[in-house]
Design a protein around this motif. Structure first.
Motif, PDB file in Angstrom:
ATOM      1  N   UNK A  10      57.756  55.881  57.662  1.00 22.16           N
ATOM      2  CA  UNK A  10      58.561  57.096  57.718  1.00 22.16           C
ATOM      3  C   UNK A  10      58.500  57.706  59.122  1.00 22.16           C
ATOM      4  N   UNK A  11      59.667  58.062  59.637  1.00 23.35           N
ATOM      5  CA  UNK A  11      59.762  58.832  60.877  1.00 23.35           C
ATOM      6  C   UNK A  11      60.304  60.208  60.502  1.00 23.35           C
ATOM      7  N   UNK A  12      59.522  61.244  60.775  1.00 22.58           N
ATOM      8  CA  UNK A  12      59.940  62.601  60.416  1.00 22.58           C
ATOM      9  C   UNK A  12      60.493  63.313  61.649  1.00 22.58           C
ATOM     10  N   UNK A  13      61.654  63.940  61.492  1.00 22.39           N
ATOM     11  CA  UNK A  13      62.271  64.700  62.575  1.00 22.39           C
ATOM     12  C   UNK A  13      62.613  66.113  62.085  1.00 22.39           C
ATOM     13  N   UNK A  14      62.235  67.108  62.868  1.00 20.27           N
ATOM     14  CA  UNK A  14      62.553  68.503  62.553  1.00 20.27           C
ATOM     15  C   UNK A  14      63.966  68.799  63.029  1.00 20.27           C
ATOM     16  N   UNK A  15      64.851  69.156  62.096  1.00 19.22           N
ATOM     17  CA  UNK A  15      66.249  69.395  62.454  1.00 19.22           C
ATOM     18  C   UNK A  15      66.655  70.866  62.299  1.00 19.22           C
ATOM     19  N   UNK A  16      65.742  71.688  61.795  1.00 17.81           N
ATOM     20  CA  UNK A  16      66.019  73.124  61.747  1.00 17.81           C
ATOM     21  C   UNK A  16      64.704  73.883  61.608  1.00 17.81           C
TER      22      UNK A  16
END
Length: 242
Positions: free
Chosen positions: A144-150
């Motif tokens: 899993x690659x987690x990205x903060x988008x907000x």
């Protein structure tokens, strides 16, 4: 006469549709979003992920823009709930599945429909969110690659319309959709209005965690939705009493 006002603390996306649903059941909706949402830009890596995970409607806009830029709107998308799934479809994603539940349900859906060897999963989340889901996915064998988008930050001041309605005893119910937003909204409400609401109004909440926040703040009349969804919150609100 029973007051008709229902305060909706949900931010967009979701505020407008909840306001409309409240009005359709005969109540008078009052918008008082508990959060200010800041959007972040997302770019998909050159090697596309095997699937995108969405735990909130707030993450849809960044994900779809990134997918459009990569010409990858056909990438599989897994959403934690039906409303987020529908927003993803409406935004242009063509292969969307809904877990119709919580993060655990999303992991179970992945295990049924996605193979870990097919590639990494891109988890689009809010700041401070999605960490537990990512850990559960990894425990299930996924990369899993987690990205903060907000980032969602509590409001600092309650709008004047809301305060006036509370002071005039026109509020019957307040709808809360997360423990964090409930705590932030109450913290922004002046003390006098807090006490008046806790004594006079009901709260309809999305989960037991939210109910705990309100009980700690002195609320007595609390209804908890049957399951974690905006639709269940509306079911718990019911129609305006004749």
């Amino acid at each position: 006469m029973h007051p008709r006002g229902v305060i909706v603390t949900r931010p967009e996306p979701g505020l407008s549709e909840t306001m409309a649903a409240v009005a359709d059941t005969g109540w008078l909706p009052l918008a008082s979003p508990a959060l200010v949402v800041q959007r972040h830009t997302l770019r998909l890596p050159q090697k596309l992920p095997a699937a995108i995970l969405l735990t909130s409607g707030q993450a849809v806009s960044a994900a779809v823009v990134a997918a459009q830029q990569a010409k990858a709107l056909d990438i599989p998308v897994y959403a934690v709930g039906d409303r987020t799934a529908q927003r993803a479809r409406d935004a242009g994603f063509t292969h969307v599945k809904s877990a119709d539940g919580d993060a655990r349900a999303l992991v179970a859906l992945l295990q049924t429909h996605q193979q870990p060897e097919c590639g990494s999963l891109l988890l689009c989340s809010g700041a401070g969110q999605g960490v537990e889901l990512a850990a559960w996915c990894r425990q299930a064998g996924f990369k899993v690659v987690r990205r903060v988008v907000y980032a969602a930050k509590p409001i600092q001041h309650i709008n004047a319309q809301t305060c006036t309605a509370i002071q005039a005893a026109k509020v019957a119910v307040v709808l809360f959709f997360s423990a964090e937003s409930a705590a932030g909204w109450l913290a922004a409400l002046p003390e006098a209005e807090q006490k008046q609401l806790a004594a006079q109004a009901s709260a309809v909440v999305i989960s037991g965690r939210v109910a705990g926040v309100l009980r700690a703040a002195g609320w007595q009349n609390i209804r908890v939705a049957d399951h974690v969804s905006a639709a269940a919150v509306m079911d718990a609100l019911g129609t305006y009493p004749a």
